[in-house]
Design an enzyme around this catalytic site. Sequence first.
Site, PDB file in Angstrom:
ATOM      1  N   SER A 139       1.092  -0.993   0.067  1.00  9.14           N
ATOM      2  CA  SER A 139      -0.010  -0.031  -0.077  1.00  9.14           C
ATOM      3  C   SER A 139       0.849   1.070   0.028  1.00  9.14           C
ATOM      4  CB  SER A 139      -0.845   0.068   1.252  1.00  9.14           C
ATOM      5  OG  SER A 139      -1.322   1.272   1.447  1.00  9.14           O
ATOM      6  N   TYR A 152      -2.817  -1.289  10.223  1.00  9.37           N
ATOM      7  CA  TYR A 152      -2.735  -1.598   8.817  1.00  9.37           C
ATOM      8  C   TYR A 152      -1.407  -1.158   8.098  1.00  9.37           C
ATOM      9  CZ  TYR A 152      -4.093  -1.520   3.702  1.00  9.37           C
ATOM     10  OH  TYR A 152      -4.295  -1.238   2.507  1.00  9.37           O
TER      11      TYR A 152
END
Length: 255
Positions: A139, A152
């Site tokens: 990400s 995350y």
Amino acid sequence: MRTSENTIFIPGATSGIGLALAIRLHDAGNTVIVGGRRAELLDEISKLHPGLDTVQIDTADAASIASAAQDVIARHPDLNVLVTMAGIMRVEDWTSPAGFLGTAEEVVTTNLLGPIRLIGAFIEHLRAQPDATIMTVSSGLAFAPLGVTPTYNASKAAVHMLSESIRLQLADTTVRVIELQPPAVRTGLLPGQENSSFAMPLDEFVDEVMMILAEQPHATEIQVENVKFLRYGEARGDYDHVVATLNRLDPHAGA
């Protein structure tokens, strides 16, 4: 990674980026197997996209991964691409253990242990193929943190370093390791993200990913233009500005 004539397993592809990429890869001339937890979603995908094969898998469960791997390899012995797509994103409050601990453990199990277990289940088979690829999915938040999603961010940073490391170990094998680095994309990863003005439209993201795969077959990091603001902040010397901008623009800017 070549863009056609592969047999590709994508666990975590019943929606969002995973499903869009599965459909596009199938349309490009690949055999694609979609993996997911919910049988009803897999049945719906089979009906809407009859060219896609499906298999039930829970990437948070080690036994499910082992069972699904045996099933996929038995049905598709020419499997040569694994895309470790499955992931979850959760908002956390780290001001007290009750606000984050259970959620953080769930995120680590899915986002980090999941890819590790998947690669472990398929690596022997992939190494026996003449041309194989492992595509991990990190990400933009691996490189610049969104304040409301600490675990995350950390899990995706770990996926990035895992990708870098296993690429070194597999350098003399037939298995290539590439890392897909999405920016915020209009999916259901976080509530409301489908309509976020900060997030990239899903079709545009997948279009650009497919273009990069076709034009840069030896790329190790698949980066659309929208992710480079996050990816290279530290290298450019404007990391503090990137972090401030990211957290000011959209408190739920998932990636």
